[in-house]
Scaffold this motif. Structure first.
Motif, PDB file in Angstrom:
ATOM      1  N   THR A  75      52.137  43.965   6.780  1.00 18.42           N
ATOM      2  CA  THR A  75      52.103  44.958   7.763  1.00 18.42           C
ATOM      3  C   THR A  75      51.081  44.755   8.591  1.00 18.42           C
ATOM      4  OG1 THR A  75      52.995  46.771   6.161  1.00 18.42           O
ATOM      5  CG2 THR A  75      52.217  47.441   8.176  1.00 18.42           C
ATOM      6  N   THR A  76      51.384  44.815   9.969  1.00 15.33           N
ATOM      7  CA  THR A  76      50.244  44.664  10.981  1.00 15.33           C
ATOM      8  C   THR A  76      49.363  45.798  11.154  1.00 15.33           C
ATOM      9  OG1 THR A  76      51.787  45.333  12.821  1.00 15.33           O
ATOM     10  CG2 THR A  76      51.680  42.979  12.220  1.00 15.33           C
ATOM     11  N   ASP A  81      45.126  53.615  12.076  1.00 23.28           N
ATOM     12  CA  ASP A  81      45.360  53.257  10.782  1.00 23.28           C
ATOM     13  C   ASP A  81      43.922  53.458   9.822  1.00 23.28           C
ATOM     14  OD1 ASP A  81      47.935  52.656  10.936  1.00 23.28           O
ATOM     15  OD2 ASP A  81      47.556  50.375  11.088  1.00 23.28           O
ATOM     16  N   LYS A 128      47.085  40.995   8.858  1.00 26.05           N
ATOM     17  CA  LYS A 128      47.808  41.676   8.167  1.00 26.05           C
ATOM     18  C   LYS A 128      47.682  42.172   6.752  1.00 26.05           C
ATOM     19  CE  LYS A 128      51.934  39.272  10.581  1.00 26.05           C
ATOM     20  NZ  LYS A 128      51.203  38.331  11.549  1.00 26.05           N
ATOM     21  N   ASN A 129      48.508  43.098   6.447  1.00 25.57           N
ATOM     22  CA  ASN A 129      47.987  43.591   4.980  1.00 25.57           C
ATOM     23  C   ASN A 129      48.397  42.161   4.070  1.00 25.57           C
ATOM     24  OD1 ASN A 129      47.472  45.763   3.076  1.00 25.57           O
ATOM     25  ND2 ASN A 129      49.724  45.768   2.650  1.00 25.57           N
TER      26      ASN A 129
END
Length: 311
Positions: A75-76, A81, A128-129
């Motif tokens: 995930t970006t 966030d 990213k994650n």
């Protein structure tokens, strides 16, 4: 938490972060000095990379980075966030400043105003994650000339190894905090001793005999503020504080608890971060927070997204 009679409040306990020069690189240096320091930082980082045969990419922000572990399906990162990272922080000469426990990821809010060093916030935007990056952060995107610490000297450039463990929304964080409060109350046998109203736990421990405060009352209180693990964050001891309710001088959870009390009473409050200091400010190295508060560079002693226990 103990509610006393009224006096004039001399300060603020609201969880609003004020940073004089740490989050903007032009505040503490004149333009010409800033330009010189940016060049000096860049030369030092480039020299380090060349001397160690490191192929790093320069970002437009001024940081350099290496991709240590990639995750093309991860995930970006998006603005607003909540990011959870594992990290190590060193100076260019290899001195370890701080590193996280392998099992405890540290959260911060990604919005370019909620983490020091600022260069880290620029860096995680590239991740990213599940990925691991190494960032080379210039002093002008970190602590500039600040030197009132034993951790590092003025104009220090940093190397940060960062693993992005998890990305969450605030809504997800708040839901988990609600569940964490319920678990804590059950473990401590408090779930039937008090009441919960919109995630605020309230338990009267001594009933007061005086009058009840109203929405705009000025109140004086003694309190102890802790994390749920028992770590004391702040306490008044023999110096109670005085402030006006509904005037942005106290966090919402505290004000709501006070409105349930009577003068002379005592109570226990347990609140989620959204009723406390919310995203607050994250500091790396985390141990530097006390120094920055001492030097009036930040005004929040509470780490981001932490439940609070007040008595």
């Amino acid at each position: 938490m103990f509610l006393n009679n009224d006096k004039e409040y001399k300060g603020r306990i609201v969880g609003i972060i004020i940073i004089f020069f740490l989050l903007t690189t032009s505040c503490s240096l004149e333009d010409s000095e800033l330009a010189d320091q940016i060049n000096n930082d860049n030369d030092e980082i480039v020299g380090y990379l060349e001397a160690n045969n490191i192929d790093a990419t320069k970002d437009n922000s001024g940081i350099y980075y290496e991709e240590l572990t990639t995750n093309s399906t991860g995930t970006t990162v998006n603005n607003n966030d909540v990011l959870y990272i594992l990290y190590s922080m060193r100076t260019l000469d290899g001195t370890l400043v701080e590193e996280s426990s392998d099992s405890i990821a540290i959260p911060f809010y990604h919005n370019y105003q909620s983490v020091i060093p600022l260069g880290l916030d620029y860096g995680v935007q590239l991740m990213k994650n599940g990925e691991k990056f190494r960032f080379y952060i210039p002093s002008t995107l970190a602590y500039e000339e600040y030197n009132n610490t034993s951790f590092f000297g003025p104009f220090t450039n940093f190397i940060m190894d960062v693993e992005l463990v998890e990305i969450k929304s605030k809504a997800e964080v708040y839901l988990e905090e609600t569940e964490e409060i319920q678990t804590y109350l059950s473990q401590e046998n408090l779930d039937e001793e008090g009441s919960i109203e919109t995630d605020l736990y309230y338990k009267e421990t001594q009933r007061g005999n005086g009058k009840s405060p109203s929405q705009h009352s000025t109140v004086t209180i003694n309190f102890v503020r802790k994390y749920l693990d028992g770590t004391i964050i702040e306490q008044t001891n023999s110096s109670p504080i005085t402030f006006q309710l509904n005037n942005n001088q106290a966090v919402e959870g505290l004000e709501r608890g006070i409105l349930k009390m009577r003068e002379g009473g005592k109570a226990l409050l347990i609140m989620p971060s959204r009723l406390g200091f919310d995203e607050s400010l994250q500091v790396f190295p985390t141990a530097l927070r006390a120094n920055l508060i001492r030097d009036n560079l930040i005004f929040s002693s509470v780490r981001p997204f932490h439940l609070l226990y007040m008595k």
